[in-house]
Design a protein around this motif. Sequence first.
Motif: not given
Length: 532
Positions: A417-435
């Motif tokens: 801590p403090p951890r970086p923002s999770p936005v980019w890895p979560v975005a990759l997870l969502i894009i990949g799973s939708n694909g």
Amino acid sequence: MNTGRVLAARPQLWAFLCGCVAVSAGVALHLPMFWMGRNNGFRLADMPMDAAMGWGMALIVGGIAVAGYGLLPRAAAPGPRPSVRVLTPQDQPLSWAHGRLMGVLTVALVIDVMKPASLGFVLPGMASEYGISKLTVAWLPFAALCGTVVGSVLWGWLADLYGRRAAILLSAVMFVGTAICGAMPSLWWNVGMCFLMGAAAGGMLPVTYALLAETIPSKQRGWALVLVGGLGAVGGYLAASAAAGWLEPLFSWRILWFLNLPTGLQLIFLNAFIPESPKFLLDHGRAEEARTLLRRFGSVVETAPALDAASLSNAPTPRSPRQGVAARTWALSVAAIAWGLINFGLLLWMPVHLVESGYSMAVSSALLSASALIAIPTVFVAALLYGRWSSKAALLVAIAVTALGLAWLVALELHAPPRPSPVWPVALLIIGSNGIIAMLLPYAAESYPAHIRARATGWVAACTKGGGLIAQLLSLMGWVPVFFVAAILVFAPLLLAFVLIWRHCVETRGRDLHQLEIADALVPAPRPTCTP
């Protein structure tokens, strides 16, 4: 509409119509019970069920049975039949007939996806009316997922044995019957009906993909399958949210169940514009119907020449045909289970985990909205890559992107801590799973010979929900692992799926599906024998 093309014979046509009328009447007999609650916000909990509802349930059960009889195909003509194959010109452009079929099936999938998508809008009102905990009400989506698993397998089997259209019509009749869930005074009646609704919904996707794969020209097939399935899924969620926002404040959560009546009848009507599989017609001795249908789509029927050494050597045959199909099925099944664990597990647990980890509620809420916003462009990108580049490679890329996002999230968990923002890895997870989900079932429909195509695609569809069942069962039992452990556990089947698909699956882009049948050379499934 030529009713002779819709059902096998006139007596069976009347049986199907009578069954539809009986089911609709059974639902109508439940409407007075619903309307009785108009003065107290349509709250029916613990109210006694009257005799009309009992008669309505009997009509629904009997009507489904009679309609099912009406959908049985004619017995195959006696005597030997020549070996034939359907030839679709690879370079043929999409015609008006293809475009209309794609449009109709997209609407059908919107209706189909709308049913389970409504659960998210039903649960809060149901929990409030019945006065139950969130854990208890979670049995509703669990029952729906169980139903979709059963329906995907069962409807795939029915579609291969009794026809693609028959499976779609029977699914629509069951949709109509489950509308009575809107009048049920008991939670557990709702849970039971939710299972039946899931069973009806679970079979639509594999049947649709199988029918499209057998109709669309080879070079147009890949992107068409991905686009129809993706738009149907996104449209279903949008339709469910619109109906909830417009009707639920006026008629409570129960109206979302009663919408199964008009939308199910609409699905039955749409079948007038959906052709039967030409392969199924040929297998049942209805060659003239098959030729008339195929001429409309620019295809022809030819007597198949004997398979010689040259034709077999040109086909990309695996070392053992049966082992090749089994390995392919294992690969797609593992990918489907991994996707279900991500979609129904990690992505649902993620907002709570982020809040517990110190991220703001705004970040958590943004992730949910991002999944809906990212879904639409992902469908178009997936269709482009799948249809214009490579079907197998596009699916592998989607799995790799998902794995990258998952690995990135694991790395963030290990970060001090403090951890970086999770936005980019979560975005990759969502894009990949939708694909993955946009391409997985179309790829399955293209990867199997016609006589097992629907049931194989249904099995893969069932596995996507099977992963969800595992995740939901963990939630119900209170055994949800910490997010770090859950991410690592999901990463393993995702990596295994990548390796298995890379080694055992085949390229299907622009490929004549008949060559796949030569390559697999399986013994056809037994044909049904029945008489009207």
